[in-house]
Design a protein around this motif. Structure first.
Motif, PDB file in Angstrom:
ATOM      1  N   LEU A  61     -34.538 -51.478   8.633  1.00  0.00           N
ATOM      2  CA  LEU A  61     -33.133 -51.217   8.342  1.00  0.00           C
ATOM      3  C   LEU A  61     -32.892 -49.722   8.503  1.00  0.00           C
ATOM      4  O   LEU A  61     -33.587 -48.909   7.881  1.00  0.00           O
ATOM      5  N   GLY A  62     -31.922 -49.355   9.353  1.00  0.00           N
ATOM      6  CA  GLY A  62     -31.608 -47.953   9.591  1.00  0.00           C
ATOM      7  C   GLY A  62     -30.178 -47.642   9.227  1.00  0.00           C
ATOM      8  O   GLY A  62     -29.281 -48.476   9.368  1.00  0.00           O
ATOM      9  N   CYS A  63     -29.935 -46.399   8.770  1.00  0.00           N
ATOM     10  CA  CYS A  63     -28.605 -45.975   8.345  1.00  0.00           C
ATOM     11  C   CYS A  63     -28.464 -44.473   8.579  1.00  0.00           C
ATOM     12  O   CYS A  63     -29.374 -43.703   8.255  1.00  0.00           O
ATOM     13  N   SER A  64     -27.321 -44.045   9.111  1.00  0.00           N
ATOM     14  CA  SER A  64     -27.097 -42.632   9.371  1.00  0.00           C
ATOM     15  C   SER A  64     -26.802 -41.867   8.087  1.00  0.00           C
ATOM     16  O   SER A  64     -26.236 -42.400   7.132  1.00  0.00           O
ATOM     17  N   SER A  65     -27.182 -40.597   8.069  1.00  0.00           N
ATOM     18  CA  SER A  65     -27.082 -39.723   6.902  1.00  0.00           C
ATOM     19  C   SER A  65     -26.323 -38.456   7.281  1.00  0.00           C
ATOM     20  O   SER A  65     -26.362 -38.021   8.435  1.00  0.00           O
ATOM     21  N   CYS A  66     -25.654 -37.857   6.326  1.00  0.00           N
ATOM     22  CA  CYS A  66     -24.819 -36.674   6.574  1.00  0.00           C
ATOM     23  C   CYS A  66     -25.654 -35.391   6.605  1.00  0.00           C
ATOM     24  O   CYS A  66     -26.257 -35.003   5.598  1.00  0.00           O
ATOM     25  N   GLN A  67     -25.738 -34.768   7.758  1.00  0.00           N
ATOM     26  CA  GLN A  67     -26.253 -33.409   7.937  1.00  0.00           C
ATOM     27  C   GLN A  67     -27.690 -33.182   7.469  1.00  0.00           C
ATOM     28  O   GLN A  67     -28.090 -32.047   7.218  1.00  0.00           O
ATOM     29  N   GLY A  68     -28.489 -34.233   7.356  1.00  0.00           N
ATOM     30  CA  GLY A  68     -29.880 -34.030   6.979  1.00  0.00           C
ATOM     31  C   GLY A  68     -30.408 -35.186   6.162  1.00  0.00           C
ATOM     32  O   GLY A  68     -29.726 -36.202   5.952  1.00  0.00           O
ATOM     33  N   THR A  69     -31.631 -35.042   5.682  1.00  0.00           N
ATOM     34  CA  THR A  69     -32.272 -36.042   4.832  1.00  0.00           C
ATOM     35  C   THR A  69     -33.175 -35.324   3.822  1.00  0.00           C
ATOM     36  O   THR A  69     -33.401 -34.113   3.910  1.00  0.00           O
ATOM     37  N   MET A  70     -33.711 -36.105   2.900  1.00  0.00           N
ATOM     38  CA  MET A  70     -34.638 -35.552   1.907  1.00  0.00           C
ATOM     39  C   MET A  70     -35.752 -36.566   1.662  1.00  0.00           C
ATOM     40  O   MET A  70     -35.506 -37.771   1.595  1.00  0.00           O
ATOM     41  N   THR A  71     -36.986 -36.061   1.577  1.00  0.00           N
ATOM     42  CA  THR A  71     -38.132 -36.885   1.205  1.00  0.00           C
ATOM     43  C   THR A  71     -38.981 -36.093   0.228  1.00  0.00           C
ATOM     44  O   THR A  71     -38.640 -34.976  -0.169  1.00  0.00           O
ATOM     45  N   ASP A  72     -40.133 -36.673  -0.135  1.00  0.00           N
ATOM     46  CA  ASP A  72     -41.064 -35.976  -1.017  1.00  0.00           C
ATOM     47  C   ASP A  72     -41.605 -34.704  -0.358  1.00  0.00           C
ATOM     48  O   ASP A  72     -42.131 -33.829  -1.050  1.00  0.00           O
ATOM     49  N   LYS A  73     -41.462 -34.593   0.962  1.00  0.00           N
ATOM     50  CA  LYS A  73     -41.871 -33.361   1.647  1.00  0.00           C
ATOM     51  C   LYS A  73     -40.811 -32.269   1.528  1.00  0.00           C
ATOM     52  O   LYS A  73     -41.060 -31.118   1.878  1.00  0.00           O
ATOM     53  N   THR A 161     -23.285 -45.806   1.721  1.00  0.00           N
ATOM     54  CA  THR A 161     -22.420 -46.021   2.877  1.00  0.00           C
ATOM     55  C   THR A 161     -22.817 -45.081   4.005  1.00  0.00           C
ATOM     56  O   THR A 161     -22.991 -43.880   3.785  1.00  0.00           O
ATOM     57  N   ALA A 162     -22.947 -45.622   5.200  1.00  0.00           N
ATOM     58  CA  ALA A 162     -23.361 -44.827   6.352  1.00  0.00           C
ATOM     59  C   ALA A 162     -22.463 -43.607   6.524  1.00  0.00           C
ATOM     60  O   ALA A 162     -21.246 -43.677   6.342  1.00  0.00           O
ATOM     61  N   ALA A 163     -23.071 -42.486   6.870  1.00  0.00           N
ATOM     62  CA  ALA A 163     -22.350 -41.221   6.947  1.00  0.00           C
ATOM     63  C   ALA A 163     -22.577 -40.556   8.299  1.00  0.00           C
ATOM     64  O   ALA A 163     -23.515 -40.887   9.032  1.00  0.00           O
ATOM     65  N   ASP A 164     -21.697 -39.603   8.618  1.00  0.00           N
ATOM     66  CA  ASP A 164     -21.906 -38.727   9.760  1.00  0.00           C
ATOM     67  C   ASP A 164     -21.766 -37.287   9.278  1.00  0.00           C
ATOM     68  O   ASP A 164     -21.727 -37.033   8.065  1.00  0.00           O
TER      69      ASP A 164
END
Length: 397
Positions: A61-73, A161-164
């Motif tokens: 399942l894929g979904c777009s994110s606004c201006q970046g992402t965040m993980t444990d890294k 909700t999917a973002a751009d």
């Protein structure tokens, strides 16, 4: 049950997925489920096909994110692809995306995608322990109503909700088979271990409130019979001493949204938030979620410091939700894009706070245009400026 994450900012989508696959496969050689979050700058067709090539047996399942992402890294700004994976030989997982047909009822199509995801898991007739929900903007409340109707009870949900990048419609969803800019996506979980969850706003009611006396779609037209923008401007001025600039309403209202009481715990109310977007031609306020006529609308407030520390507090709340839970093996969080844009210079601190609360377990967090989750009182809801978190724990009691 093992969870692993990876991300890449490589400008070549094929190389980005290759880099991610190497890191994921060091922990999960054949993941049961993959969640992928990416910026609008990515080539989604390539990402979909390359994920299928590297993980042929995984539900996606894929979904777009606004201006970046965040993980444990940590937090990554700009062009990025981040992937979360779970491998659980004693569990079951499924996913599905549908492209909305404008000639068909949204409620019915939402029920269809839920049933497809459950069928994809190989566990038909069973109740999932968790649902990840991603939609494109506009139908979130209808989809939640469909889930409640189809399952008969409130199942824990973590959704966004999917973002751009600029609210221009460049959002998308995908699974193994299709990509859409207007659709519904779900993943269902039947894990071998336990989950714990939390869904918070962190904002406080300031006192002023009114009845929504006229609503058209997602435009709040009137409050107590007056133009909604006029009422909101008065509340905002009383609280801050400043005037609202209609052209800057989205940014100015981030710390002063509207809220509706969803429930209460130990006598303390909690709220679903609605983020004002634009002033309409008739003096109403366009919102990012639906407010219904007759509902009481409260003027809410928060602080920048609260938005930075809140992510860690919500994860701690999820840990506390299950007193018997051991240290999590991983997690998923959803963080509002409006909040992200407000605290962008401090997002590395947000990531540190969240990772510390996760006990340094792998997690992923997109930035979305609406958040869905389950409050501790049991209600599932869609709101704005919210944060939702789910933690996975190894064993059933």
């Amino acid at each position: 049950m093992r969870i692993a994450t990876s991300s890449s900012s490589n400008s070549n989508a094929i190389t980005a997925v290759e880099e991610i696959a190497v890191e994921i496969c060091a922990t999960n050689s054949s993941p049961d489920l993959i969640l992928a979050y990416y910026t609008e700058t990515q080539d989604v067709d390539v990402i979909k096909s390359e994920l299928r090539k590297h993980f042929p047996n995984s539900h996606v399942l894929g979904c777009s994110s606004c201006q970046g992402t965040m993980t444990d890294k940590g937090y990554v700004n700009g062009h990025n692809l981040a992937v979360w994976s779970i491998q659980d030989k004693e569990g079951a997982y499924g996913s599905a995306v549908v492209r909305l047909d404008p000639g068909l009822d949204v409620l019915t199509q939402a029920k269809t995608v839920l049933q497809k995801a459950i069928d994809d898991s190989g566990r038909p007739g069973e109740l999932p322990a968790l649902i990840t929900l991603h939609t494109t903007p506009g139908h979130e409340e209808t989809v939640l109503r469909a889930i409640r109707s189809e399952l008969g009870v409130n199942v824990p949900i973590i959704g966004g909700t999917a973002a751009d990048d600029e609210i221009c419609g460049n959002w998308s969803l995908f699974d193994r088979e299709r990509i859409t800019a207007d659709g519904i996506g779900m993943a269902v979980y039947f894990p071998s271990g336990r989950i714990s969850y939390s869904f918070h706003s962190g904002y406080a009611a300031m006192g002023p409130h009114a009845i929504a006396t006229k609503v058209e779609g997602r435009t709040l037209v009137e409050l107590n019979g007056e133009p909604a923008a006029k009422v909101y401007s008065r509340w905002y001025h009383d609280a801050t001493g400043l005037d609202i600039d209609p052209a800057q309403l989205f940014a100015q209202s981030t710390l002063f949204p509207l809220g509706r009481q969803t429930g209460e715990i130990h006598g303390m109310p909690y709220y679903s938030l609605s983020h004002p977007s634009k002033v309409s031609d008739d003096g109403g306020i366009q919102m990012f979620c639906s407010i219904f006529e007759g509902e009481t609308v409260h003027f809410m407030s928060g602080t920048t410091e609260m938005l930075v520390s809140r992510a860690g507090r919500v994860v701690n709340s999820a840990n506390e939700h299950d007193k018997n839970a051991d240290v999590p093996v991983g997690g998923i969080a959803i963080y509002c894009a409006g909040c992200m844009l407000h605290v962008k210079p401090s997002l590395h601190d947000v990531a540190i706070n969240m990772s510390r609360s996760m006990h340094d377990a792998p997690f992923i967090c997109p930035f979305t245009f609406g958040e869905q989750g389950q409050f501790l009182g049991g209600e599932i809801a869609h709101g704005n400026l919210m944060i939702s978190a789910v933690l996975f724990h190894k064993e059933e009691l």
